[in-house]
Scaffold this active site. Structure first.
Site, mmCIF file in Angstrom:
data_model
loop_
_atom_site.group_PDB
_atom_site.id
_atom_site.type_symbol
_atom_site.label_atom_id
_atom_site.label_comp_id
_atom_site.label_asym_id
_atom_site.label_seq_id
_atom_site.Cartn_x
_atom_site.Cartn_y
_atom_site.Cartn_z
ATOM 1 N N ARG A 45 55.056 33.695 39.671
ATOM 2 C CA ARG A 45 54.676 32.458 40.335
ATOM 3 C C ARG A 45 55.883 31.683 40.825
ATOM 4 O O ARG A 45 55.818 30.954 41.789
ATOM 5 C CB ARG A 45 53.877 31.601 39.348
ATOM 6 C CG ARG A 45 53.189 30.438 39.997
ATOM 7 C CD ARG A 45 52.558 29.541 38.976
ATOM 8 N NE ARG A 45 53.577 28.847 38.236
ATOM 9 C CZ ARG A 45 53.394 28.355 37.023
ATOM 10 N NH1 ARG A 45 52.267 28.518 36.412
ATOM 11 N NH2 ARG A 45 54.353 27.714 36.408
ATOM 12 N N HIS B 83 56.423 29.608 29.026
ATOM 13 C CA HIS B 83 56.862 28.351 29.661
ATOM 14 C C HIS B 83 57.058 27.258 28.619
ATOM 15 O O HIS B 83 56.683 26.101 28.825
ATOM 16 C CB HIS B 83 55.846 27.904 30.715
ATOM 17 C CG HIS B 83 55.827 28.755 31.944
ATOM 18 N ND1 HIS B 83 56.744 28.630 32.954
ATOM 19 C CD2 HIS B 83 55.003 29.767 32.316
ATOM 20 C CE1 HIS B 83 56.484 29.519 33.921
ATOM 21 N NE2 HIS B 83 55.443 30.227 33.548
ATOM 22 N N ASP C 292 49.994 31.526 31.870
ATOM 23 C CA ASP C 292 50.555 32.418 32.881
ATOM 24 C C ASP C 292 51.947 32.901 32.475
ATOM 25 O O ASP C 292 52.624 32.287 31.656
ATOM 26 C CB ASP C 292 50.637 31.702 34.236
ATOM 27 C CG ASP C 292 51.549 30.492 34.199
ATOM 28 O OD1 ASP C 292 51.608 29.836 33.146
ATOM 29 O OD2 ASP C 292 52.197 30.197 35.215
ATOM 30 N N GLU C 293 52.359 34.006 33.063
ATOM 31 C CA GLU C 293 53.728 34.510 32.973
ATOM 32 C C GLU C 293 54.274 34.546 31.551
ATOM 33 O O GLU C 293 55.441 34.234 31.313
ATOM 34 C CB GLU C 293 54.652 33.688 33.887
ATOM 35 C CG GLU C 293 54.258 33.824 35.350
ATOM 36 C CD GLU C 293 55.080 32.974 36.283
ATOM 37 O OE1 GLU C 293 55.295 33.387 37.426
ATOM 38 O OE2 GLU C 293 55.496 31.867 35.876
ATOM 39 N N ALA C 294 53.422 34.955 30.605
ATOM 40 C CA ALA C 294 53.865 35.080 29.214
ATOM 41 C C ALA C 294 54.476 36.460 29.024
ATOM 42 O O ALA C 294 54.040 37.258 28.189
ATOM 43 C CB ALA C 294 52.683 34.852 28.272
#
Length: 532
Positions: free
Chosen positions: A3, A274, A337-339
């Protein structure tokens, strides 16, 4: 595809150049002057396009004798006072808000309006806005604003005349979710800046403000039980600036102001990834018990809460409990997200434990669409941010969840991420999802966007604005406008009304209004902006 953009020397150069850009004045982008579009104020020139317009008859003229008539309801009176506050500076008129007389009348009545629809009738004797609920009246007031000359938005007396075209508008939204997201974590934006954005969103009938309150670069909301989240974790931002955070009183003021504009605040605490700002603040949240340093870059996917530690879930419970108590709205966003540094099995275990906590404190879960790779809770919403080029397998995962009852909010990055550059010359923003010009952001149908997704599963659209390169209100506005108006139309107007050639003319008529409001927008060459 991720992202966010990785740190690059080019991004550093861009960030350094922004001070020079800001010093030069409001950001603009060149477009050759074009013939003036159809006159602003015509019933069919509103953005977003109303469901039904029937022009006809003589206009109504607002004069020094005009009043704003409301019923005895406190909520209706608030809408009337809001309208008066908009109109008084530019017209110079008193515009008393009363329960008799009139000229402009706001009324609640039974009818086919739903929660947010309205009817506007205009003729030589006055303007009447009728709705089934105060939110509908408020949206009708936004239409009335656009039926008046753009100078009505100025904060000093203007010559007028103040004419409202004759006819009838009957209107209600296509989707119940019409959102905008503001990332206050990469760069922190104070209360007044957020309130300014809320006011701008209200003009285009948005009803959700999603606040991205935590990320690797900063934690922005006070949590009494974990105070270092803000005092330490909120002390910096991208590039190493001072950061900042909202006290609980600050957050309540944002919520209050949003509610006065009929927007619901949706807070987001991103997890399990994040999370560097939290991990740096409390060593025990790390699997090895060692706190990492604060982070001021823009890379993604490197941080994770420790899924195996019970203290992680004590932390999550405390944060959700305190944030839910501050938030009157229905929803709480848990990111997801984006883990990339969290093994898939751990991610699923984490989401299975965290989603019930959200429900325990009376909120409905929202997660980025990676949540569909776990077990979305009953009633949960997934926010899709993929690209046209997202893999068929990932799209099918989302579609399968939608067929099983998970509602979708559509935020495709290569369509409505407002931080994407318009083109190669854009001085702000990123381009990892490609360039997103004004036509691309508008010219798609949310109801038919994802293969295999029932149209009934689509709850609406939301335009995220990530802030890796954005530091001021001027930056926000330049990247949001004009694209955010198109997102509003995708969320509000019937699908049959979506036509680029017609829209670009209506959009052009918004330029003078933004100038009157002090909004520095991108003069996209695809749009026939008025000369001057």
């Amino acid at each position: 595809m991720t992202r966010h953009h990785r740190t690059t020397p080019r991004l550093a150069r861009i960030l350094g150049s922004l001070l020079l850009v800001a010093a030069a004045g409001v950001l603009t982008s060149g477009a050759a002057p074009a013939p003036r579009p159809a006159a602003a104020g015509a019933l069919d020139q509103v953005v977003p396009a109303p469901a039904s317009v029937r022009p006809g008859g003589s206009p109504y003229r607002i004069t020094e004798r005009t009043g704003i008539r409301v019923d005895g309801s406190r909520e209706v009176r608030r809408v009337g006072e809001y309208l008066a506050e908009v109109l008084r500076p530019s017209t110079g008129y008193r515009l008393p808000v009363t329960t008799h007389g009139g000229g402009i009348r706001l009324r609640i009545a039974e009818g086919p309006y739903g929660a947010e629809g309205y009817r506007l009738d205009s003729g030589p004797r006055g303007v009447t806005i009728t709705a089934g609920a105060p939110a509908g009246l408020f949206h009708g007031v936004q239409t009335l604003r656009q039926l008046l000359p753009a100078a009505v938005e100025r904060d000093s007396a203007q010559p007028g005349p103040w004419l409202v075209a004759g006819g009838t508008v009957e209107d209600s939204p296509r989707y119940a979710w019409r959102g905008a997201m503001l990332d206050v974590s990469r760069h922190f934006f104070g209360v007044d800046r957020v309130k300014r954005y809320i006011d701008q969103l209200a003009l285009y009938k948005f009803n959700k403000l999603h606040l991205h309150l935590s990320d690797d670069q900063g934690w922005r909301i006070a949590v009494d039980s974990w105070p270092r989240l803000t005092t330490y974790g909120g002390s910096t931002q991208v590039g190493g600036g001072p950061g900042g955070f909202y006290t609980k009183a600050d957050y309540r003021e944002i919520v209050r102001h949003a509610a006065s504009r009929h927007l619901e605040v949706v807070p987001e605490i991103d997890m399990p990834g994040h999370t560097n700002a939290a991990l740096a603040s409390y060593a025990e949240l790390n699997c090895d018990g060692v706190a990492p340093p604060l982070y001021t870059g823009t890379a993604v996917g490197f941080s994770s809460l420790c899924v195996d530690k019970e203290v992680t879930y004590d932390f999550v419970d405390d944060v959700i409990r305190e944030l839910a108590a501050l938030t009157p709205g229905r929803y709480l966003h848990i990111g997801g997200d984006e883990a990339h540094s969290t093994p898939h099995e751990d991610y699923v275990r984490f989401m299975d434990r965290v989603q019930p906590v959200v429900a325990e404190y009376g909120k409905t879960v929202i997660g980025w669409h990676q949540l569909t790779g776990a077990h979305p809770a009953k009633g949960a919403l997934a926010q899709y941010w993929g690209l046209d080029g997202t893999s068929p397998q990932e799209k099918e995962q989302v579609a399968a969840a939608a067929r099983n009852g998970t509602g979708l909010i559509l935020s495709p990055a290569d369509r409505i991420y407002l931080d994407m550059k318009y083109d190669a010359s854009t001085p702000l923003g990123l381009s990892w999802a490609g360039y997103v010009d004004v036509r691309r952001s508008y010219d798609w149908d949310p109801g038919a966007y994802l293969p295999g997704v029932p149209a009934s599963a689509v709850r609406g659209v939301e335009a995220p604005l990530w802030s890796e390169t954005l530091e001021t209100s001027a930056h926000i506005e330049y990247m949001a406008f004009p694209r955010v108006a198109g997102v509003a139309e995708l969320g509000w107007s019937p699908a049959a009304a979506h036509d680029w050639d017609a829209y670009r003319v209506r959009l052009a008529a918004q330029g003078p209004r933004w100038e009157a409001l002090g909004i520095g927008y991108h003069r996209a060459p695809q749009v026939p902006w008025p000369a001057g």
